[in-house]
Design a protein around this motif. Structure first.
Motif, PDB file in Angstrom:
ATOM      1  N   ASP A 144       0.827  -1.209   0.000  1.00  0.00           N
ATOM      2  CA  ASP A 144       0.000   0.000   0.000  1.00  0.00           C
ATOM      3  C   ASP A 144       0.862   1.261   0.000  1.00  0.00           C
ATOM      4  O   ASP A 144       0.558   2.230  -0.692  1.00  0.00           O
ATOM      5  CB  ASP A 144      -0.924   0.020   1.221  1.00  0.00           C
ATOM      6  N   SER A 160       2.389   1.870  -3.468  1.00  0.00           N
ATOM      7  CA  SER A 160       1.400   2.452  -4.377  1.00  0.00           C
ATOM      8  C   SER A 160       1.178   3.932  -4.075  1.00  0.00           C
ATOM      9  O   SER A 160       1.108   4.763  -4.985  1.00  0.00           O
ATOM     10  CB  SER A 160       0.092   1.672  -4.268  1.00  0.00           C
ATOM     11  N   LYS A 161       1.078   4.266  -2.787  1.00  0.00           N
ATOM     12  CA  LYS A 161       0.883   5.666  -2.378  1.00  0.00           C
ATOM     13  C   LYS A 161       2.049   6.526  -2.872  1.00  0.00           C
ATOM     14  O   LYS A 161       1.842   7.593  -3.464  1.00  0.00           O
ATOM     15  CB  LYS A 161       0.752   5.739  -0.858  1.00  0.00           C
ATOM     16  N   GLU A 210       4.341   5.819  -5.235  1.00  0.00           N
ATOM     17  CA  GLU A 210       4.452   5.796  -6.701  1.00  0.00           C
ATOM     18  C   GLU A 210       3.486   6.799  -7.339  1.00  0.00           C
ATOM     19  O   GLU A 210       3.845   7.516  -8.266  1.00  0.00           O
ATOM     20  CB  GLU A 210       4.166   4.385  -7.224  1.00  0.00           C
ATOM     21  N   ASN A 211       2.266   6.872  -6.800  1.00  0.00           N
ATOM     22  CA  ASN A 211       1.219   7.672  -7.430  1.00  0.00           C
ATOM     23  C   ASN A 211       1.091   9.097  -6.899  1.00  0.00           C
ATOM     24  O   ASN A 211       0.570   9.957  -7.595  1.00  0.00           O
ATOM     25  CB  ASN A 211      -0.130   6.959  -7.297  1.00  0.00           C
ATOM     26  N   GLU A 212       1.548   9.370  -5.675  1.00  0.00           N
ATOM     27  CA  GLU A 212       1.319  10.683  -5.079  1.00  0.00           C
ATOM     28  C   GLU A 212       2.552  11.577  -4.996  1.00  0.00           C
ATOM     29  O   GLU A 212       2.419  12.786  -4.872  1.00  0.00           O
ATOM     30  CB  GLU A 212       0.711  10.520  -3.681  1.00  0.00           C
ATOM     31  N   TRP A 217       7.872  13.206  -8.524  1.00  0.00           N
ATOM     32  CA  TRP A 217       9.211  12.652  -8.687  1.00  0.00           C
ATOM     33  C   TRP A 217      10.117  13.605  -9.464  1.00  0.00           C
ATOM     34  O   TRP A 217       9.729  14.165 -10.476  1.00  0.00           O
ATOM     35  CB  TRP A 217       9.138  11.291  -9.389  1.00  0.00           C
TER      36      TRP A 217
END
Length: 173
Positions: free
Chosen positions: A18, A21-22, A24-26, A29
């Motif tokens: 989890d 995913s958090k 990577e997506n939020e 970068w």
């Protein structure tokens, strides 16, 4: 052969999928590095000729910092994230700078995503090399002394998927 005196705890952070995913997506970068994406939270930090401004550390990272303090005895004030998008993303042999680290601290690394390996090579005898698996949720701690005698790297592993390395430091202010 004498192996590096690292501390490796394979199951430090449960339910790390989890968190991967958090992040990577939020996370926004930084793509200035060719080999991987990065982001920094906490106090300002200069890394690999890139300066990261002070950025507020989110609550979930502060919770991990407190868990690291309980485990390792120092409270990190910076988290540098490295995002290896696939098994071709790598990091060559190097030693981390320890000049900016608070006394008695080192570098704590929590791995998320795909299992990758970290390689160690003795500086004075490059034939001495060790390879350790970094499963998701694992904690690897390297004291400042490790950096004096050993180089470390994340070699390419073409079959590996994405991985995020969360590196925690207590930086002297």
């Amino acid at each position: 052969m004498q192996a590096p005196a690292i501390y490796l705890k394979p199951d430090f952070l449960p339910a790390s999928a989890d968190l991967f995913s958090k992040l990577e997506n939020e996370v926004i970068w930084d793509e200035r590095m060719r080999a991987r994406k990065t982001a920094s939270f906490g106090v300002a930090y200069d890394y690999s000729q890139i300066s990261y401004a002070a950025t507020p550390m989110p609550d979930f990272l502060q919770m991990i910092c407190r868990a690291l303090e309980n485990e390792l005895g120092f409270l990190p004030n910076n988290c540098l994230l490295n995002f290896y998008v696939d098994g071709n993303s790598s990091m060559g042999f190097h030693s981390d700078s320890t000049d900016e680290l608070a006394e008695g601290s080192g570098v704590a690394i929590i791995s998320l995503g795909s299992l990758r390996h970290i390689a160690y090579r003795l500086k004075r005898d490059k034939s001495q090399e060790f390879l350790y698996p970094l499963p998701p949720g694992s904690l690897l701690y390297m004291s400042a002394a490790i950096q004096q005698d050993w180089l470390h790297a994340i070699p390419k592993e073409t079959t590996a998927g994405p991985r995020i390395s969360m590196t925690f430091r207590e930086i002297r202010r």
